[in-house]
Enzyme design. Structure first.
Site, short mmCIF file in Angstrom:
data_model
loop_
_atom_site.label_atom_id
_atom_site.label_comp_id
_atom_site.label_asym_id
_atom_site.label_seq_id
_atom_site.Cartn_x
_atom_site.Cartn_y
_atom_site.Cartn_z
N ASP A 274 70.49 57.47 -21.49
CA ASP A 274 69.79 58.23 -20.46
C ASP A 274 69.79 59.72 -20.80
O ASP A 274 68.78 60.28 -21.19
CB ASP A 274 70.42 57.95 -19.09
N HIS B 64 65.81 54.18 -23.52
CA HIS B 64 65.88 54.97 -22.29
C HIS B 64 66.69 56.22 -22.55
O HIS B 64 67.93 56.23 -22.40
CB HIS B 64 66.51 54.15 -21.15
N GLU C 207 68.58 52.55 -9.25
CA GLU C 207 69.72 53.37 -9.70
C GLU C 207 70.39 54.02 -8.50
O GLU C 207 71.61 53.98 -8.35
CB GLU C 207 69.23 54.44 -10.66
N ASP D 117 56.78 61.40 -18.42
CA ASP D 117 57.26 61.20 -17.06
C ASP D 117 56.24 61.78 -16.07
O ASP D 117 56.03 62.99 -16.03
CB ASP D 117 58.62 61.90 -16.90
N GLY E 39 63.08 60.92 -12.01
CA GLY E 39 63.34 61.87 -10.93
C GLY E 39 64.13 61.26 -9.80
O GLY E 39 64.67 60.15 -9.91
N HIS F 147 66.09 60.79 -22.50
CA HIS F 147 65.21 61.93 -22.20
C HIS F 147 65.41 63.00 -23.28
O HIS F 147 66.55 63.41 -23.53
CB HIS F 147 65.53 62.50 -20.82
N HIS G 148 62.00 54.13 -13.55
CA HIS G 148 63.39 54.16 -13.10
C HIS G 148 63.42 53.55 -11.70
O HIS G 148 62.68 53.99 -10.82
CB HIS G 148 63.90 55.60 -12.98
#
Length: 337
Positions: A280, A19, A201, A139, A171, A21, A198
């Site tokens: 992340d 996980h 969170e 994504d 997002g 980006h 996701h």
């Protein structure tokens, strides 16, 4: 273990990170280069400090989009993948499944087909230079709504490339609830792509249920509000649904976790949920993967044996073929000795 000994030992243990980006692994030097290229002036330290000053998830996303806006050509991704390679080497990561978010770039006029050629070239370069495998998840993005997500998925399907394995839903969770994106996930899974989301969170456990029951996500990103629902915890443990936990990210956004010692990952792990640990967005949260393992060890009472289990989970819960999972897990056992 002393901190220095801990880092030295755990760097040598092969790990997977599931996980992360790619745009958020860039160095501050890269940000300065992109800013200078776009604006013709230096990006001052005070401006960089302001860029990374935010107090919630929406503020972070705004900063993330601002960084994406610094890109002026597809070749800028070369810098990103160089930073990613260096990050993976520093942290002893041998396999990575990372997100990329095309929406902002396509809106800027970037040609997606050209982007995929760049991605494929750089993934091969990382493999050739380091032996590290990097696979990408596109994504579809909840931030811009369902129509944009469906357009993104069509781009992904029409422009496959070596190393592309599926879709993710990232997002602002409150603005784009999982339940709205079921149709995109149904298409991806029907087309034999992997699908992750996701969830849990910035919204309660209902978001995780929707990700599982409506989107049929194979892994859950973050998932920290699962502990608010005992039935959900039991379900995740029984069905062995992996949850990609990014502790520092969760503390930084301060919605449900205010400090590391209160993070629910200990409870999740003890309940039998297959937990993996990830960063992340390293540059945005000032953390790397070895730091997160140290946080678990030094602040959340995870033993070395617990951390070994999480490392083994990182391979078991990846999308690698079973034979490669077993090979990597054997390498973990060997290095542990």
């Amino acid at each position: 273990m002393k901190k220095s000994d801990f880092y030295e030992f755990f760097k040598k243990v092969p790990k997977a990170e599931l996980h992360i980006h790619i745009e958020a692994v860039m160095s501050r030097e890269t940000i300065k280069k992109l800013y200078l290229k776009k604006n013709g002036v230096e990006f001052s330290d005070s401006e960089i400090k302001k860029l990374f000053s935010y107090s919630d998830l929406n503020g972070f996303i705004a900063a993330f989009l601002q960084v994406q806006d610094l890109f002026t050509s597809v070749s800028d991704f070369d810098l990103i993948f160089d930073d990613l390679k260096n990050y993976l080497v520093r942290n002893g990561v041998v396999h990575c499944e990372a997100f990329f978010a095309p929406s902002a770039f396509v809106k800027k006029g970037f040609d997606y087909a050209e982007m995929t050629k760049n991605f494929e070239k750089n993934l091969k370069k990382i493999k050739e230079e380091t032996g590290i495998t990097v696979w990408l998840l596109g994504d579809v993005s909840r931030t811009f709504g369902l129509e944009n997500a469906e357009n993104n998925y069509k781009m992904f399907k029409d422009n496959p490339f070596e190393g592309f394995i599926g879709i993710g839903l990232g997002g602002a969770e409150q603005k784009g609830p999982c339940k709205d994106f079921g149709p995109v996930f149904e298409k991806a899974l029907a087309d034999k792509f992997h699908a992750v989301a996701h969830a849990g969170e910035d919204v309660g456990p209902e978001s995780i249920w929707d990700a599982l029951q409506i989107c049929h996500a194979e892994r859950i990103g973050h998932g920290i509000t699962s502990v608010q629902d005992s039935k959900l915890v039991e379900y995740l443990a029984e069905k062995k649904i992996p949850v990609e936990v990014a502790p520092t990210s969760n503390v930084f956004t301060k919605k449900y976790v205010k400090k590391m010692s209160e993070h629910p990952v200990r409870e999740m792990f003890n309940s039998g949920i297959p937990v993996t640990i990830a960063t992340d967005d390293p540059i945005f949260f000032g953390v790397e993967l070895l730091d997160e393992y140290w946080n678990l060890y030094s602040k959340l009472q995870f033993s070395k044996a617990d951390l070994k289990k999480i490392i083994l989970n990182s391979f078991e819960d990846s999308f690698l073929p079973d034979s490669e999972k077993e090979s990597f897990k054997a390498q973990v056992e060997q290095s542990w000795k």
